[in-house]
Motif scaffolding. Structure first.
Motif, PDB file in Angstrom:
ATOM      1  N   ASP A  35      57.239  41.765  99.822  1.00  0.00           N
ATOM      2  CA  ASP A  35      56.832  42.637  98.722  1.00  0.00           C
ATOM      3  C   ASP A  35      58.051  43.358  98.205  1.00  0.00           C
ATOM      4  OD1 ASP A  35      54.223  42.222  98.387  1.00  0.00           O
ATOM      5  OD2 ASP A  35      53.544  43.786  99.795  1.00  0.00           O
ATOM      6  N   SER A 422      50.924  33.121  91.959  1.00  0.00           N
ATOM      7  CA  SER A 422      50.881  34.399  92.687  1.00  0.00           C
ATOM      8  C   SER A 422      50.092  34.240  93.983  1.00  0.00           C
ATOM      9  CB  SER A 422      50.383  35.538  91.803  1.00  0.00           C
ATOM     10  OG  SER A 422      49.006  35.469  91.667  1.00  0.00           O
ATOM     11  N   SER A 426      51.817  34.872  97.649  1.00  0.00           N
ATOM     12  CA  SER A 426      51.282  35.948  98.477  1.00  0.00           C
ATOM     13  C   SER A 426      51.113  35.503  99.929  1.00  0.00           C
ATOM     14  CB  SER A 426      49.964  36.472  97.907  1.00  0.00           C
ATOM     15  OG  SER A 426      48.969  35.491  98.085  1.00  0.00           O
TER      16      SER A 426
END
Ligand SMILES: *Cc1c(COP(=O)(O)O)cnc(C)c1O
Length: 476
Positions: A35, A422, A426
């Motif tokens: 992140d 995405s 992730s």
């Protein structure tokens, strides 16, 4: 305080090496893309006001912690990314040696070893690309962007002898040059930095195979001449960044010769194909170029950054970059050697070539041939596995960059592939990207960038893609 005492240095070197070794061994189990939270990163620096000197080991740990937590781990074996490989071990060693010996690559006499080592490499790579080592020249650059900029400058200097003194305003007509819409964006910058302006960079449409369309190029040259512009350079790409596509280099060489233009090949990544006998022909025509861009920090896996500019014109770099400065040592005069400051924009220059030299010395050409072949095979495996799993590969290349779409056409492809991406990212297990081919078609893109990537990694990528697709389709 700047040069620490031997008793402090010794454990500190060891700690540094341990930290590097630990990263190399553990990177594959980290999330490829952690992140990246702006606030978190900035908070790390809150307490760093440099009022209280820090313990060296704690300072090193601060940096290691920062890298580990706040970077996309390009050395990860499942980073299927943008030509950023895991750095070769000898490359890491080389960069440390360079920092310690700190060679100054401005004047030859300050570091004959470093200068001659780089020149030796330039000639060795020239030979691999089909140049005559006794009739060529070149320089290491900060990267492909600088090499491409150098190409535009040398071409201007060669084709317009008055350019060096009078600049563009001294020319009677506006010079223009050509590259495809898929050519690297550094040429857009180069056109600005050279004072040409971006309109002078004619971006030629590509054909269905994503190669520069020859008939559109010819027509544009004809029109430009008719309208009083002066064409001076054609850029062919030897492996596009988007899709690994190679322009029709032989045809471009013919056209450049017929029109009296400089022919540059940007082979920043794809150039490494010349090291593998069965891949070499993909770059056929590169040997006829006036100059070449090649990045060894891409497919040769040396640490960032080690670009090369090679040219068949032995004096053009001197014509472009040579200066006389009173304070530059003159001890190399008459020796028939090159002062690096007369070969590039850079002045006090870090030695770039050692990481290539030591990597090549230890791997040998054969070692490189084998790793590049392995990566190409992994690219082929990925294509097969994608097809089996109902994805469709859409870029025509044998090099290991794979652009693909869902075999089933989707309503809103931009959004769909952004969502898939995405979801895949992730997971933290793999890194791929999206791009647009020909500026319009949304695709997913995976490049075999790491020499360790194997069949298991490919399977994990396919698994993550399939999971993401199921999930996204379920919500449609
Ligand atoms: C990466 C790349 C460049 C830019 O090189 P840098 O080393 O990143 O400056 C130029 N052209 C092509 C085709 C590339 O792939």
């Amino acid at each position: 305080m700047l040069i620490l005492k031997p008793e402090i240095r010794s454990p500190m070197w060891q700690h540094t090496i341990d930290s590097i070794e630990n990263y190399i061994n553990s990177v594959h189990s980290l999330n490829v893309a952690p992140d990246l939270n702006v606030e978190d990163v900035r908070n790390m620096f809150q307490a760093m006001d440099f009022e209280t000197p820090m313990d060296p080991i704690a300072a090193i740990d601060f940096a290691v912690h920062g890298f580990k937590n706040y970077q996309t781990h390009t050395p990860h074996r499942r980073y299927f990314g943008l030509f950023n490989p895991a750095p070769s071990t000898m490359g890491i060693v080389a960069d440390s040696l360079v920092a310690a010996f700190n060679p100054q690559l401005a004047a030859w006499s300050h570091n004959p070893f470093a200068v001659e080592l780089e020149q030796h490499l330039i000639r060795m790579f020239g030979v691999r690309f089909g140049y005559d080592p006794s009739a060529m020249d070149g320089t290491f650059t900060s990267g492909g962007a600088e090499a491409n900029h150098t190409a535009v400058l040398t071409a201007l200097t060669d084709i317009f002898p008055e350019f060096a003194r009078k600049g563009l305003r001294g020319l009677s007509s506006q010079p223009v040059f050509y590259g495809s819409t898929e050519s690297h964006h550094s040429f857009v910058k180069a056109s600005r930095f050279c004072g040409l302006g971006t309109e002078a960079h004619r971006r030629i449409e590509v054909n269905d195979d994503l190669q520069m369309d020859l008939s559109i190029l010819k027509e544009q040259i004809r029109k430009d001449k008719e309208n009083g512009f002066v064409p001076f350079l054609i850029v062919g790409t030897g492996g596009t960044t988007n899709a690994g596509v190679v322009d029709p280099l032989t045809d471009l060489a013919d056209l450049a010769a017929e029109q009296g233009l400089w022919f540059h090949v940007d082979a920043a990544w794809g150039g490494a194909a010349v090291l593998v006998p069965e891949l070499k022909s993909v770059l056929k025509g590169i040997e006829r170029s006036d100059s070449i861009t090649f990045d060894s920090h891409k497919w040769l896996s040396v640490p960032n950054a080690a670009g090369m500019f090679l040219t068949k014109h032995p004096t053009i770099l001197d014509q472009t970059c040579h200066i006389e400065a009173e304070y530059v040592p003159k001890d190399s005069e008459g020796l028939g050697v090159t002062d690096p400051l007369s070969h590039s924009l850079q002045w006090s220059r870090r030695m770039i070539g050692l990481k290539v030299f030591l990597s090549l010395a230890v791997a040998g050409w054969k070692g490189y041939e084998n790793t590049i072949r392995h990566q190409t095979e992994m690219g082929n495996l990925l294509r097969q596995e994608l097809q089996k799993a109902d994805w469709k590969v859409v870029n025509p290349t044998i090099l290991p960059v794979i652009c693909f779409v869902d075999a089933k056409p989707m309503q809103n492809p931009n959004q769909y592939y952004a969502d898939i991406l995405s979801e895949v990212l992730s997971s933290g297990k793999v890194w791929i990207s999206t791009t647009q081919l020909g500026g319009t078609r949304s695709v997913l893109r995976a490049c075999i960038t790491n020499v360790l990537t194997d069949a298991d990694d490919i399977r994990i990528l396919i698994h993550e893609l399939d999971g993401a697709r199921q999930k996204i389709r379920g919500t449609l």
